[in-house]
Motif scaffolding. Structure first.
Motif, PDB file in Angstrom:
ATOM      1  N   ASN A  35       0.818  -1.219   0.000  1.00  0.00           N
ATOM      2  CA  ASN A  35       0.000   0.000   0.000  1.00  0.00           C
ATOM      3  C   ASN A  35       0.850   1.266   0.000  1.00  0.00           C
ATOM      4  N   GLY A  36       2.152   1.117  -0.227  1.00  0.00           N
ATOM      5  CA  GLY A  36       3.019   2.271  -0.387  1.00  0.00           C
ATOM      6  C   GLY A  36       3.886   2.620   0.794  1.00  0.00           C
ATOM      7  N   GLY A  37       3.492   2.265   1.989  1.00  0.00           N
ATOM      8  CA  GLY A  37       4.297   2.586   3.166  1.00  0.00           C
ATOM      9  C   GLY A  37       5.395   1.565   3.386  1.00  0.00           C
ATOM     10  N   THR A  38       6.004   1.662   4.541  1.00  0.00           N
ATOM     11  CA  THR A  38       7.041   0.714   4.931  1.00  0.00           C
ATOM     12  C   THR A  38       6.490  -0.184   6.028  1.00  0.00           C
ATOM     13  N   VAL A  39       6.723  -1.473   5.891  1.00  0.00           N
ATOM     14  CA  VAL A  39       6.328  -2.435   6.916  1.00  0.00           C
ATOM     15  C   VAL A  39       7.579  -2.803   7.699  1.00  0.00           C
ATOM     16  N   ARG A  40       7.531  -2.539   9.001  1.00  0.00           N
ATOM     17  CA  ARG A  40       8.646  -2.864   9.896  1.00  0.00           C
ATOM     18  C   ARG A  40       8.145  -3.807  10.983  1.00  0.00           C
ATOM     19  N   LEU A  41       8.892  -4.832  11.256  1.00  0.00           N
ATOM     20  CA  LEU A  41       8.514  -5.726  12.350  1.00  0.00           C
ATOM     21  C   LEU A  41       8.457  -4.939  13.656  1.00  0.00           C
ATOM     22  N   SER A  42       9.393  -4.036  13.855  1.00  0.00           N
ATOM     23  CA  SER A  42       9.470  -3.275  15.109  1.00  0.00           C
ATOM     24  C   SER A  42       8.248  -2.392  15.343  1.00  0.00           C
ATOM     25  N   ASP A  43       7.484  -2.091  14.303  1.00  0.00           N
ATOM     26  CA  ASP A  43       6.250  -1.314  14.475  1.00  0.00           C
ATOM     27  C   ASP A  43       5.192  -2.101  15.245  1.00  0.00           C
ATOM     28  N   THR A  63      -3.970 -21.572   0.379  1.00  0.00           N
ATOM     29  CA  THR A  63      -4.919 -22.277   1.251  1.00  0.00           C
ATOM     30  C   THR A  63      -4.858 -21.781   2.688  1.00  0.00           C
ATOM     31  N   GLU A  64      -3.721 -21.219   3.108  1.00  0.00           N
ATOM     32  CA  GLU A  64      -3.597 -20.704   4.486  1.00  0.00           C
ATOM     33  C   GLU A  64      -4.197 -19.313   4.669  1.00  0.00           C
ATOM     34  N   ILE A  65      -4.314 -18.558   3.606  1.00  0.00           N
ATOM     35  CA  ILE A  65      -4.750 -17.159   3.721  1.00  0.00           C
ATOM     36  C   ILE A  65      -6.090 -17.012   4.442  1.00  0.00           C
ATOM     37  N   LEU A  91       6.166  -9.429  -9.655  1.00  0.00           N
ATOM     38  CA  LEU A  91       4.876  -8.749  -9.600  1.00  0.00           C
ATOM     39  C   LEU A  91       5.037  -7.359  -8.984  1.00  0.00           C
ATOM     40  N   SER A  92       4.225  -6.437  -9.456  1.00  0.00           N
ATOM     41  CA  SER A  92       4.230  -5.082  -8.906  1.00  0.00           C
ATOM     42  C   SER A  92       3.417  -5.053  -7.618  1.00  0.00           C
ATOM     43  N   ALA A  93       3.579  -3.976  -6.878  1.00  0.00           N
ATOM     44  CA  ALA A  93       2.790  -3.787  -5.660  1.00  0.00           C
ATOM     45  C   ALA A  93       1.307  -3.810  -6.001  1.00  0.00           C
ATOM     46  N   ARG A  94       0.936  -3.190  -7.100  1.00  0.00           N
ATOM     47  CA  ARG A  94      -0.471  -3.138  -7.502  1.00  0.00           C
ATOM     48  C   ARG A  94      -1.020  -4.541  -7.791  1.00  0.00           C
ATOM     49  N   GLN A  95      -0.237  -5.379  -8.448  1.00  0.00           N
ATOM     50  CA  GLN A  95      -0.687  -6.740  -8.748  1.00  0.00           C
ATOM     51  C   GLN A  95      -0.899  -7.549  -7.463  1.00  0.00           C
ATOM     52  N   ILE A  96       0.015  -7.404  -6.527  1.00  0.00           N
ATOM     53  CA  ILE A  96      -0.121  -8.110  -5.248  1.00  0.00           C
ATOM     54  C   ILE A  96      -1.304  -7.538  -4.473  1.00  0.00           C
ATOM     55  N   GLN A  97      -1.487  -6.229  -4.560  1.00  0.00           N
ATOM     56  CA  GLN A  97      -2.620  -5.572  -3.905  1.00  0.00           C
ATOM     57  C   GLN A  97      -3.949  -6.105  -4.461  1.00  0.00           C
ATOM     58  N   MET A  98      -4.038  -6.270  -5.765  1.00  0.00           N
ATOM     59  CA  MET A  98      -5.265  -6.803  -6.378  1.00  0.00           C
ATOM     60  C   MET A  98      -5.518  -8.243  -5.906  1.00  0.00           C
ATOM     61  N   PHE A  99      -4.466  -9.028  -5.820  1.00  0.00           N
ATOM     62  CA  PHE A  99      -4.583 -10.390  -5.301  1.00  0.00           C
ATOM     63  C   PHE A  99      -5.073 -10.363  -3.853  1.00  0.00           C
ATOM     64  N   ALA A 100      -4.504  -9.476  -3.052  1.00  0.00           N
ATOM     65  CA  ALA A 100      -4.884  -9.354  -1.638  1.00  0.00           C
ATOM     66  C   ALA A 100      -6.356  -8.964  -1.501  1.00  0.00           C
ATOM     67  N   GLN A 101      -6.815  -8.067  -2.352  1.00  0.00           N
ATOM     68  CA  GLN A 101      -8.227  -7.665  -2.321  1.00  0.00           C
ATOM     69  C   GLN A 101      -9.131  -8.840  -2.680  1.00  0.00           C
ATOM     70  N   LYS A 102      -8.738  -9.595  -3.696  1.00  0.00           N
ATOM     71  CA  LYS A 102      -9.522 -10.755  -4.116  1.00  0.00           C
ATOM     72  C   LYS A 102      -9.617 -11.785  -2.982  1.00  0.00           C
ATOM     73  N   ASN A 106      -6.723  -8.996   5.278  1.00  0.00           N
ATOM     74  CA  ASN A 106      -6.946  -7.903   6.220  1.00  0.00           C
ATOM     75  C   ASN A 106      -5.716  -7.630   7.099  1.00  0.00           C
ATOM     76  N   TYR A 107      -4.558  -7.936   6.582  1.00  0.00           N
ATOM     77  CA  TYR A 107      -3.315  -7.735   7.326  1.00  0.00           C
ATOM     78  C   TYR A 107      -2.245  -7.156   6.398  1.00  0.00           C
ATOM     79  N   PRO A 108      -1.210  -6.538   6.978  1.00  0.00           N
ATOM     80  CA  PRO A 108      -0.185  -5.912   6.146  1.00  0.00           C
ATOM     81  C   PRO A 108       0.631  -6.936   5.348  1.00  0.00           C
ATOM     82  N   ILE A 109       0.976  -6.521   4.132  1.00  0.00           N
ATOM     83  CA  ILE A 109       1.822  -7.337   3.266  1.00  0.00           C
ATOM     84  C   ILE A 109       2.997  -6.488   2.814  1.00  0.00           C
ATOM     85  N   ALA A 110       4.175  -7.049   2.952  1.00  0.00           N
ATOM     86  CA  ALA A 110       5.396  -6.403   2.465  1.00  0.00           C
ATOM     87  C   ALA A 110       5.971  -7.254   1.347  1.00  0.00           C
ATOM     88  N   MET A 111       6.735  -6.598   0.488  1.00  0.00           N
ATOM     89  CA  MET A 111       7.327  -7.284  -0.668  1.00  0.00           C
ATOM     90  C   MET A 111       8.823  -7.479  -0.453  1.00  0.00           C
TER      91      MET A 111
END
Length: 161
Positions: A35-43, A63-65, A91-102, A106-111
């Motif tokens: 989604n454009g931001g940075t995902v940090r474990l420490s957050d 199957t786990e999702i 894959l681009s962020a947008r492609q992964i985002q579309m997959f996530a929406q499908k 409901n959780y953060p994804i980092a690439m």
């Protein structure tokens, strides 16, 4: 003298080497989120974390999702967060985002992209899905390789929440 020293030292080394209390702190990372931001474990310090290495082309990962989506719905108020670390380098962020929406993720994804540094920091990821359960203190409490049922993860996180 030498034999006496070895007689004392050897049992100590055996006890240290056989200890079940080997503690591994989860390595921090800062990765581009879909989604454009940075995902940090420490957050997510102070939360129980399910950290999932996965890809869109991986059938067992997919199957786990739904289980992770459901666990987030059930336990996010108690301090659970799922973080997906995606391995799709082409894959681009947008492609992964579309997959996530499908998939209604409901959780953060980092690439991870082409970088495999995080995979190496976590001991090398040889197959996916590989999932780590991290406690509120940032200690890795479990590692699951391959797809598992929701009940497998539920059983492990409930003890930590």
């Amino acid at each position: 003298m030498r034999i006496k020293f070895l007689t004392i030292l050897l049992p100590i080394l055996i006890l240290i080497g056989c200890s079940k209390d080997t503690v591994k702190k989860a390595p921090d990372f800062a990765l581009k989120g879909i989604n454009g931001g940075t995902v940090r474990l420490s957050d997510y310090k102070g939360k129980v974390i399910i950290l999932d290495f996965w890809a869109t082309w991986c059938g067992p990962c997919i199957t786990e999702i739904p289980a992770f989506v459901n666990l987030m719905k059930q336990h996010s108020d108690e301090g659970l967060v799922v973080i997906g670390l995606n391995l799709d380098a082409n894959l681009s962020a947008r492609q992964i985002q579309m997959f996530a929406q499908k998939m209604k993720i409901n959780y953060p994804i980092a690439m991870l992209g082409n970088s495999r540094d995080v995979m190496h920091q976590y001991g090398g990821i040889n197959s996916i899905p590989t999932t780590f359960i991290i406690d509120r203190d940032g200690i890795i409490r479990d590692k699951a390789v391959g797809a598992h049922r929701e009940s497998y993860f539920e059983e492990r996180i409930v003890k930590l929440l």
